[in-house]
Design a protein around this motif. Structure first.
Motif: not given
Length: 154
Positions: A82-103
């Motif tokens: 997964p992109q971004f080491d599996g962190y929430c892609a929206w969180g990385v793009g929109e909020k510039e942070t790492k969010f957990p994910i729902n697989p």
């Protein structure tokens, strides 16, 4: 009979809430994506893998639903990560942070796997896949621009 129906209802609700649980992309035991099969996403489904079909890559353990998926990963692991080491892609793009994910919440864009937060946030349901789908191109560019800075700071 009514008691059995109530028990079944409680179990169904519990299972539904479990499927919405947010997880870290890699848990404390080094297991990726809660044991979900990263190769299966590319066939359009989120599927739990089995410990008996596992592989390690860069110190992280991945589970697969079958030997075919395990072998595909072993031949070309970077293709399935997964992109971004599996962190929430929206969180990385929109909020510039790492969010957990729902697989179980994912998107495949241009042969790349993106995972998302999908669960309760501030008392209300929030599925980050929805705003992602509204602005995928912009968010992919922003996420790739933000990732190095985010990854180094954490």
């Amino acid at each position: 009979m009514k008691t059995i129906k109530n028990i079944i209802l409680v179990i169904a609700i519990s299972m539904a809430s479990i499927s919405l649980a947010q997880i870290a992309p890699v848990d404390d035991n080094g297991l990726a994506i809660g044991g979900y099969d990263v190769v299966a996403y590319f066939s359009g489904k989120a599927e739990k893998g089995l410990e008996s079909y596992s592989a390690k890559y860069n110190g992280v353990t991945y589970y697969f639903a079958n030997i075919t998926n395990s072998n595909a990963f072993k031949k070309a692991p970077k293709k399935y990560l997964p992109q971004f080491d599996g962190y929430c892609a929206w969180g990385v793009g929109e909020k510039e942070t790492k969010f957990p994910i729902n697989p179980e919440t994912f998107d495949i864009v241009d042969g790349k796997l993106y995972l998302f937060f999908n669960g309760p946030f501030n008392g209300a349901p929030f599925n980050t896949l929805e705003p992602w789908e509204a602005e995928t191109s912009r968010l992919i560019k922003a996420a790739h621009k933000n990732w190095d800075k985010i990854n180094k700071s954490n």
